[in-house]
Design a protein around this motif. Structure first.
Motif, short mmCIF file in Angstrom:
data_model
loop_
_atom_site.label_atom_id
_atom_site.label_comp_id
_atom_site.label_asym_id
_atom_site.label_seq_id
_atom_site.Cartn_x
_atom_site.Cartn_y
_atom_site.Cartn_z
N SER B 119 22.34 110.56 7.64
CA SER B 119 23.00 111.79 7.35
C SER B 119 24.02 112.00 8.72
O SER B 119 24.99 112.59 8.51
CB SER B 119 22.16 112.74 7.20
OG SER B 119 20.99 112.56 6.62
N LEU B 120 23.20 111.57 10.05
CA LEU B 120 24.03 111.52 10.99
C LEU B 120 25.37 111.08 10.95
O LEU B 120 26.44 111.34 11.29
CB LEU B 120 23.33 111.57 12.28
CG LEU B 120 22.01 112.22 12.52
CD1 LEU B 120 21.21 111.84 13.68
CD2 LEU B 120 22.63 113.69 12.86
N THR B 189 26.81 113.45 -0.04
CA THR B 189 26.07 114.77 -0.11
C THR B 189 25.01 114.86 -1.26
O THR B 189 23.97 115.44 -0.85
CB THR B 189 27.11 115.84 -0.26
OG1 THR B 189 28.36 115.75 0.50
CG2 THR B 189 26.72 117.14 -0.02
N GLY B 190 25.28 114.63 -2.31
CA GLY B 190 24.46 114.58 -3.32
C GLY B 190 23.30 113.61 -3.15
O GLY B 190 22.06 114.35 -3.26
N ASN B 191 23.54 112.53 -2.56
CA ASN B 191 22.11 111.64 -2.24
C ASN B 191 21.28 112.41 -1.25
O ASN B 191 19.99 112.26 -1.54
CB ASN B 191 22.79 110.34 -1.56
CG ASN B 191 21.46 109.16 -1.44
OD1 ASN B 191 20.72 109.38 -2.17
ND2 ASN B 191 21.70 108.39 -0.50
N LEU B 192 22.01 112.97 -0.17
CA LEU B 192 20.96 113.74 0.76
C LEU B 192 20.32 114.81 0.11
O LEU B 192 19.19 114.97 0.24
CB LEU B 192 21.81 114.09 1.83
CG LEU B 192 21.43 114.33 3.10
CD1 LEU B 192 20.99 113.08 3.56
CD2 LEU B 192 22.42 114.96 4.05
N VAL B 193 21.11 115.64 -0.68
CA VAL B 193 20.41 116.62 -1.43
C VAL B 193 19.42 116.21 -2.15
O VAL B 193 18.19 117.02 -2.23
CB VAL B 193 21.55 117.68 -2.32
CG1 VAL B 193 20.79 118.55 -3.08
CG2 VAL B 193 22.50 118.06 -1.32
N LEU B 485 25.28 114.57 -8.66
CA LEU B 485 26.41 114.10 -7.87
C LEU B 485 26.53 112.80 -7.40
O LEU B 485 27.45 112.31 -7.54
CB LEU B 485 26.24 115.03 -6.84
CG LEU B 485 27.29 116.39 -6.61
CD1 LEU B 485 26.82 117.00 -5.12
CD2 LEU B 485 28.42 116.23 -6.94
N SER B 486 25.46 112.29 -6.98
CA SER B 486 25.19 110.89 -6.23
C SER B 486 25.54 109.88 -7.36
O SER B 486 25.94 108.88 -7.01
CB SER B 486 24.12 110.95 -5.35
OG SER B 486 23.10 110.14 -6.20
N LEU B 487 25.08 110.20 -8.48
CA LEU B 487 25.18 109.22 -9.57
C LEU B 487 26.65 109.35 -10.25
O LEU B 487 27.15 108.29 -10.86
CB LEU B 487 24.23 109.03 -10.32
CG LEU B 487 22.79 108.61 -9.84
CD1 LEU B 487 21.80 108.73 -11.00
CD2 LEU B 487 23.02 107.21 -9.20
#
Ligand code: HEM
Lengths: 336, 563
Positions: B119-120, B189-193, B485-487
């Motif tokens: 994320s950083l 973002t999606g992956n993180l969420v 989102l991420s997919l």
């Protein structure tokens, strides 16, 4: 809530009709497959190669990261295609037409079931299995339609998608068959409708990547040579598996959540590690592992394909074994 | 496919380096660092996911205590050797074992350790300008070039219009300018969420396990009440780890009636129970006179502030009145247990201690128990069975037992049967056997009368309290959104290089435009977008088809990763 016997009889008839037409379609696709040329001789394929290579070799910062896109290559120039239609092509087209016809009959059978029982037609194993098969076939047609322009050569895989679907449908029509009847009170809920519908859709969708992954592994192993030579490129199969999985997986996730919401209302807890829930969890984790594997060095290809197959195995295990053998809250599947 | 734009692939994949020798402290540090790296690598995550799946599987295949203690006991009987071994590793309560917890906790730690740097990296990349345009665009998977009308500035203006909404940077280059644009950051973002929500989900579940409870109680549906004041009010109670039962919300329930509808074949259609209830606030405020009304049915629990009340089951409670020869009378009404879940044939024991007798021994000797079977719709005939679950032709086939019930022994006994040891010892003897319908009365040898008055329904209620539930729901939804989102979002880049290309015969400026495109996710579909951009800039026919211009590439291949 009475059951309309006539409608349910017509539903059964349509089911048998669909089954028959699927068999025909499979025969046509089988002929298509057998008479198709071995890979490499087909001109349209050649156009793909540079694209695929180009993507791998971008030399950018992405080098070595999985899955740069390399699928969307525009269709080859028309001149590259053979004039006139080969036998494979003719049979393939007929196979697809028959599949479409069968899908319509199949859909009709399910709709009539619903009308006959005045409920959502997903109330027992027969109905789930039938609907999963329909979902798989619709998914397959959508894949064909969406890739028609770019990745030709998928169509002849029809025989491999139809084969497991036919087995399932045959089982549904014989062992699992249940008379049209209303369902027990616990099964009456909107969330249930949402849950079983999405879980059915997702399960049906998962059939396609499962089959693609099996073919992928065979293609990679190259054995038996005569058979695998006719398969599309390994890359194409791999991508097919991935692209359908990423649609099915979120749907499955949603289905599991909807199931939890329903369970909360029906049984007093959203999750209780009931055998059905447990295996659903296992299947979910396996598909999560599949997506992970595709981003993990050394697991991207063969490993991921195995995991995808394992995922489908878990889904099928959950549908049959858990419903029929292991007793749980879910075991009112309308058997026995 | 989704490493941060500029950095090498984010998931740390480096195999742990061999620990260096020098210095104890250093060595330990190095060891820790390597362990951490190992733990947070994608491969470890994969292994842990596998372990999680594998470890859960016995939970479906072996009987679990939390679901069905009888099946576990049965397993012990069937596999006397194997069962204790399995029990030793917690195989009958998989989901409560420390090693199962260890797997998912490691997974969570790994996840945090893996996702934090990522994320950083991602944040940094967000603030940086998109990467410079590669010198050789022809090596990109999508590439096109052509000469178009207009000075470079005009062309660039058009480019800016086309990639509006993309993150972009323009750079001065030798001989011209270039634009690099990228899009699809939402994927990260999606992956993180998604991953963070998994942790949130687990936290929510943990809260429920710590502070939640579940209790079951049977209440007669004749206006009887149940108040959630203490654990003792329940027939069974499963407390969370931090629940001692002293701080229950004191709401009250009154069950006024129960109704079931059945299909002709006996399959239930709907269960409903009419309730009155007082919330904990009502009770605390001393407002115990008014009852709020509610209807409980399957799939429709009563939702109070902190608790939910469910209708789980129902059954019958035959009511008997015993009149002793001295005129003393007692009426008993207690639930009988359904033994057949389709016909609701029930069995039970309604017990009566003789009132008005001071002498313990005499009282004990003349207690009465009525045991046997109850059929809501009797088959008739000598042997009573039930043919339908509804109360159409109720009949009870009873044994009347007299003697010492053993109720004073201080040992708990089942409410559904008499104490068999008292029967065996002859302290409790059968004095009558009779098939009775409501209203019927029999007289025993000593003149005691037993009347079968009527039948009441009972309902089994479950009270559930789970303070983590809403958290779980919120994070489950976030998991889903993040995943979607991420997919579905594609990360992709688009570069344009514009250099002057002289003038056309009429003296108007022309530009040479070169385009490159790279999709950074596994999903195909960028090609269409690229083609559209190309058509906008170069005209429909211009340029070279993407893909076909790929330069001979280094012989990396997808095939090599798999084995
Ligand atoms: C609780 C267990 C986990 C589950 C269920 C899970 C599930 C998933 C899923 C379904 C995806 C695909 C969606 C996407 O691409 O965004 C994914 C991607 C990813 N996961 Fe996990 N994950 C878990 C734990 C972890 C851990 C421990 C790590 C770090 C070691 C990790 C790192 C990643 C990364 C880096 C991606 C993106 C891969 C890519 O670039 O496509 N995950 N995960």
């Amino acid at each position: 809530m009475p059951v309309d016997p006539m409608l349910s009889e017509y539903s059964d008839l349509l089911f048998k009709g669909a089954l028959t037409v699927y068999v025909l379609a499979m025969v046509f696709h089988a002929v298509e497959y057998v008479s198709s040329r071995t890979r490499g001789a087909v001109p349209e394929k050649v156009a793909h190669e540079p694209a695929a290579v180009g993507a791998r070799g971008t030399g950018s910062a992405d080098l070595g990261v999985v899955g740069e896109e390399n699928a969307d290559v525009p269709p080859p120039p028309v001149s590259a295609r053979k004039a006139g239609r080969s036998r494979a092509d003719r049979f393939g087209r007929m196979g697809v037409s028959l599949t479409i016809l069968a899908v319509l009959l199949h859909l009709g059978s399910i709709v009539l079931r619903g009308l006959a029982t005045e409920r959502w037609p997903l109330g027992n194993m027969y109905e789930f299995t039938s609907a999963i098969c329909l979902a798989a076939m619709v998914a397959w047609l959508v894949v064909l339609q969406r890739t028609a322009k770019r990745t030709r050569g998928l169509r002849k895989l029809g025989v491999f998608v139809l084969a497991p679907v036919l087995i399932l449908m045959f089982l549904a029509g014989t062992v699992l068959y249940a008379q049209a009847a209303p369902v027990v009170p616990a099964l009456r809920s909107y969330w249930l409708v949402v849950h079983v519908t999405t879980v059915t859709l997702a399960s049906g969708l998962f059939v396609v990547p499962g089959v693609a992954s099996i073919l992928y592994l065979m293609k990679r192993s190259g054995k038996p040579a005569g058979f695998t030579a006719k398969l599309p490129e390994a890359d194409v199969l791999d991508r097919l598996a991935y692209r359908v999985t990423v649609v099915a997986f979120p749907m499955y996730t949603f289905a599991v959540i909807a199931g939890a919401i329903w369970a909360e209302a029906a049984w007093g807890r959203f999750w209780g590690w009931d055998p059905k829930e447990t295996v659903a969890f296992v299947a979910w984790v396996i598909y999560a592992a599949y997506l992970h594997a595709r981003a993990t060095a050394g697991w991207r290809h063969v490993g991921a394909a195995w995991i995808n197959i394992l995922g489908l195995a878990a889904i099928i295990f959950n549908l049959f074994f858990i419903n029929m053998v292991v007793a749980g809250l879910h075991s009112y599947a309308g058997l026995g | 496919m989704s490493s941060p734009p500029t950095a090498p692939p984010a998931p740390p994949e480096a195999p742990p380096q061999p620990p260096r020798r020098p210095g104890g402290g250093r060595a330990v540090l190095a060891l820790l660092r390597n362990a951490w790296r190992g733990l947070t690598s994608m491969r470890t995550a994969l292994v842990l996911l596998f372990l999680l799946a594998l470890a859960s599987l016995p939970g479906a295949l072996l009987p679990q205590r939390s679901l069905n203690q009888q099946l576990v006991d049965q397993y012990f009987t069937d596999h006397p050797r194997l069962a204790p071994l399995l029990d030793g590793v917690g195989a009958f309560e998989i989901f409560a074992t420390p090693w199962f917890a260890a797997i998912y906790l490691l997974l969570m730690i790994s996840l945090v350790g893996c996702l934090t740097p990522r994320s950083l990296e991602y944040l940094r990349a967000m603030r940086q300008k998109p990467v410079a345009t590669p010198r050789n665009l022809a090596r990109m998977p999508h590439h096109a070039e052509g000469v178009v009308d207009g000075a470079p500035d005009e062309v660039l203006e058009r480019v800016r219009g086309l990639v509006k909404g993309w993150r972009r940077a323009e750079r001065e280059e030798a001989g011209g300018r270039s634009v690099s644009a990228e899009r699809g950051f939402l994927r990260e973002t999606g992956n993180l969420v998604f991953h963070v929500s998994l942790v949130g989900l687990l936290v929510g579940i943990a809260v429920g396990k710590l502070f939640g409870y579940e209790g079951q109680v049977i209440v007669l549906a004749n206006g009887s009440q149940f108040c959630n004041t203490s654990i003792l009010g329940y027939d069974s109670f499963r407390p969370g780890l931090r629940v001692d039962g002293t701080e229950l919300d004191p709401f009250c329930i009154r069950v006024d009636s129960f109704a079931a509808e059945y299909l002709p074949n006996g399959q239930p259609e709907q269960y409903t129970a009419e309730l009155g209830y007082q919330t904990a606030e009502d009770v605390r405020a001393g407002d115990t006179a008014t009852w709020r009304a509610d209807t409980l049915s399957v799939n429709h629990p009563l939702r109070l502030d902190g608790e939910r009340v469910y209708l789980l089951n129902h059954g019958y409670a035959p009511r008997f009145t015993v009149t002793w020869p001295d005129g003393q009378q007692r009426t008993g009404e207690i639930q009988w247990q359904p033994v057949d879940t389709t016909t609701y044939l029930s069995q039970g024991a309604t017990k009566f201690e003789r009132p008005g007798i001071a002498d313990d021994a005499t009282r004990q000797r003349s207690s009465i128990a009525i045991t046997g079977l109850f059929a809501p719709t009797s088959s008739g005939g000598q042997v009573v069975t039930s043919t339908f679950p509804d109360l159409l032709a109720p009949e009870a086939a009873i044994d009347v037992m007299r003697g010492d019930l053993g109720l004073d022994d201080g040992r708990g006994q089942s409410i559904f049967s008499v104490d068999q040891s008292k029967v065996d010892s002859g302290e409790l003897v059968r004095v009558a056997r009779e098939n009775m319908v409501p209203g019927q009365e029999i007289t025993l040898d000593d003149g005691t009368k037993v009347r079968f008055d009527d039948v009441t329904q009972w309902v089994a209620l479950q009270v559930s309290h789970d303070p983590g539930q809403l958290t779980v729901l919120v994070f489950a939804i976030l998991v889903l959104l993040g995943l979607g989102l991420s997919l579905s979002v594609k990360r992709r880049r688009f570069w344009v290089r514009v250099v002057p290309a002289g003038e056309d015969p009429d003296g108007r400026a022309r530009s040479r435009v070169e385009l490159g495109g790279l999709a950074r996710t596994d999903r195909a579909g960028y090609g269409e977008e690229f083609d559209r951009l190309r058509a906008e800039l170069l005209g429909p026919a211009a340029g070279t088809t993407a893909g076909t211009t790929g330069a001979p590439a280094p012989a990396t291949s997808r095939q090599d990763g798999g084995d």
